[in-house]
Design an enzyme around this catalytic site. Structure first.
Site, PDB file in Angstrom:
ATOM      1  N   LYS A 177       0.845  -1.203   0.000  1.00  0.00           N
ATOM      2  CA  LYS A 177       0.000   0.000   0.000  1.00  0.00           C
ATOM      3  C   LYS A 177       0.874   1.243   0.000  1.00  0.00           C
ATOM      4  O   LYS A 177       2.060   1.198   0.390  1.00  0.00           O
ATOM      5  CB  LYS A 177      -0.918   0.038   1.218  1.00  0.00           C
ATOM      6  N   ASP A 220      -1.682  -1.594  11.010  1.00  0.00           N
ATOM      7  CA  ASP A 220      -1.972  -1.509   9.565  1.00  0.00           C
ATOM      8  C   ASP A 220      -2.573  -2.797   9.011  1.00  0.00           C
ATOM      9  O   ASP A 220      -2.987  -2.842   7.861  1.00  0.00           O
ATOM     10  CB  ASP A 220      -0.673  -1.282   8.776  1.00  0.00           C
TER      11      ASP A 220
END
Ligand code: C5P
Length: 283
Positions: free
Chosen positions: A9, A133
């Protein structure tokens, strides 16, 4: 055997809102997938083991994939094992969520392999225990994240630009980056997801409204990362920013030709990854 691709990401904007009594920070960010992936294979076995292509990954006890599998076993009372092989392509300490993507892929894979049918929602608390995360990586869409990163609003985000991600060969530790922040006052959320969607066609305006609060301190300690960002802007990026707590920096480009030229120039010195417009990882 189950095969999973774990995509990296980037963060588009990352605002630190306050330091919490539990030591974590409340934040606001947009997570978006880019075109670089770790490749994982899972096979039933007696024990939990991890083999990795990367020479410097933490040993098995601390490897996030192994920790994910052990936590899953404990939490759901499963008495099975898994042999995991991990081909690392996502740089480590890069702000690209490589370890987190691998851990989430592990939770999803063993859920299938061990014939359990827990939903992403049921796996979320385990993911959040392993790292802030990790919950995001349980689904493939982009997300607006708040809390410590685990409160997620998935939304459709098509980035109509070429994205060039550069890893400047610097390892930045996330706990260190957080420890460098000076959080004096509380900030309010601005709704980065809505800002992005409303201004998707004006990327040159994003640098006014979409900032990464880690840049100032990380750039002060590693001026080289700031140079890479500047280089991307001078090469024609319409928007450039550091991802997460660094060290990767990405640039967005209108034109394929420009983006590919930048990749050719940068790849002499750094790992570089090119993401085409409107990219979404396959399921
Ligand atoms: O959750 P994770 O293990 O990825 O976090 C690593 C470290 O980063 C934490 O120990 C904490 O110091 C810091 N952190 C934070 N606020 C967050 C996420 C991480 O302070 N929202």
């Amino acid at each position: 055997m189950i095969i999973k691709n774990a995509y990296a990401k980037i963060n588009i904007g990352l605002r630190i809102l306050r330091k919490r009594p539990d030591g974590y920070h409340d934040l606001e960010t947009v997570f978006h997938r880019v075109n670089v992936k770790d490749e994982l294979k899972f096979e039933e076995a007696k024990l939990v083991t991890v083999n990795s292509s990367h020479p410097h990954l933490p040993n098995e006890r601390y490897n996030l994939c192994a920790r994910a599998a052990m936590l899953y076993k404990r939490h759901f009372g499963v008495k099975k094992g898994v042999s995991i092989s991990l081909k690392k392509n996502i740089p480590i300490g890069a702000g690209l969520g490589g370890g987190s993507a691998d851990a989430a892929a592990t939770l999803l894979a063993i859920n299938e392999l061990w014939n359990q049918n827990y939903s992403a929602e049921e796996l979320l608390p385990l993911a959040a225990t392993l790292g802030s995360d990790i919950p995001f990586f349980l689904k493939n869409e982009s997300a607006y994240a708040t809390g410590r990163g685990e409160e997620l609003l998935y939304f459709k985000l098509d980035i109509p630009y070429w994205i060039v991600v550069v890893y400047p060969n610097v390892h930045v530790s996330t706990p260190w980056a957080y420890s460098q922040l000076k959080v004096n006052s509380e900030k309010l959320k601005v709704g980065l997801n809505n800002i992005l969607l409303q201004h998707i066609n004006e990327p040159k305006s994003w640098s006014q409204t979409i900032q990464n609060d880690f840049e100032e301190n990380v750039f002060a300690h590693h001026p080289f990362i700031a140079e890479v960002k500047l280089n991307l802007i001078e090469s024609g990026a319409v928007f450039a920013q550091m991802s997460g707590s660094g060290s990767s920096v990405y640039g967005m480009f209108y034109e394929e030709e420009t983006a590919k030229r930048v990749v050719e120039e940068m790849k002499v010195n750094f790992p570089v990854f090119l993401t085409p417009p409107n990219f979404h990882p396959e399921n």
